[in-house]
Design an enzyme around this catalytic site. Sequence first.
Site, PDB file in Angstrom:
ATOM      1  N   HIS A 128       9.185  -4.633   5.651  1.00 39.73           N
ATOM      2  CA  HIS A 128       7.939  -5.328   5.324  1.00 39.73           C
ATOM      3  C   HIS A 128       7.926  -6.787   5.770  1.00 39.73           C
ATOM      4  CE1 HIS A 128       4.264  -5.634   2.630  1.00 39.73           C
ATOM      5  NE2 HIS A 128       4.176  -4.400   3.084  1.00 39.73           N
ATOM      6  N   HIS A 161      -0.128   2.823  11.831  1.00 42.68           N
ATOM      7  CA  HIS A 161      -0.182   2.254  10.481  1.00 42.68           C
ATOM      8  C   HIS A 161      -1.562   2.542   9.895  1.00 42.68           C
ATOM      9  CE1 HIS A 161      -0.834  -1.388   7.794  1.00 42.68           C
ATOM     10  NE2 HIS A 161       0.343  -0.996   7.376  1.00 42.68           N
TER      11      HIS A 161
END
Length: 384
Positions: free
Chosen positions: A187, A287
């Site tokens: 992340h 994504h």
Amino acid sequence: MSEIVDYDLYEVPPRWLFLRIETSDGIVGWGEPVVEGRAATVRTAVEELMDNYLVRKDPARIEDHWQTMYRGGFYRGGPILMSAISGIDQALWDIKGKRFGAPVYELLGGCARDRIRVYQWIGGDRPSEVGDAAAEKVENGFTALKMNATSELRRVDNPAAIENAVNRLREVRERVGPEIDIGVDFHGRVSKPMAKRLAKALEPYEPMFIEEPVLPEHNDELSDIAQHTTTPIATGERMYSRWDFKEIFESGAVDVIQPDLSHAGGITEVKKIAAMAEAYDVALAPHCPLGPIALASCVHVDMISPNALIQEQSLNIHYNETSDILDYLENQNVFQYDDGYIEVPTDPGLGISINEEYVKQQSEKTVNWHNPVWRNEDGSVAEW
């Protein structure tokens, strides 16, 4: 000649922005132009592009419109402009498919596969109890999972921080066994020295990939990190055009790219990014922790891309506590999760039927989603 005559924007829960474009012959196309937490900013960018350029134009000239929206301004690129272009582009493809009575994938060359595998998010930071969540998702038929590797980390953290990350992945691997794939998302929370240590420490539990091991601003460090692991490296959700991806293709450090169809220029641009990736033997895994329009757009690109590996989707993700992706659809059976796969919608355009009345009702609610701001123990800002 058909022309664009009207458009509407709807900010809806949990954190999405929907665009409706209507043509002079009554065809309606839908797009999802949004930056999570910056919906109002992207809305303004969409309005600027629509009012100053697209209204009264022929919706069929998608490539020309893309080039004009991107190159028509001296300053270009970045998350806001590219997300605005993305949603408009999705809606234009939806219109084109409906005009010809064909799903978008047919207009892009036809399918390279029959269905696309999906993965399910299970957590991994706050809270960190992932073993039960993993077992539940596998019981529900998913064969691939994704979890966050850590909560916030200091730039150089202690052995306990590494051990906590390893223990979380170990717990999931022991619960689900070796036949389930587990993506591990750093992340962008992790500095270069910690990324190298984490990649090496997690490797015995064989992640499917490690995602965004460093922030995209530090993509030049990916080659160094790749020297410390045999685990595939994935990145790309915060990269917005083929020019952003060019450097990582040339470096040879990345094995999976993750462009977002609502951030990286829509269907038109991500199709090109996927083709570039294929030339470098890099897999595609778009994504998509977003809504149904974004997911439908992703699936059409997946279906035509020989190098598509797996698709992210947001069903029951923690962001969606107030509204989920199927809530906004009239044809709620369109995304059938079967043995960890979904099939492409076969209706014309994007293949989804938006419940316009429900969208309008939901848009009357106050939506003010922003990601949390995390801080380290000393009070300094940490990456979320």
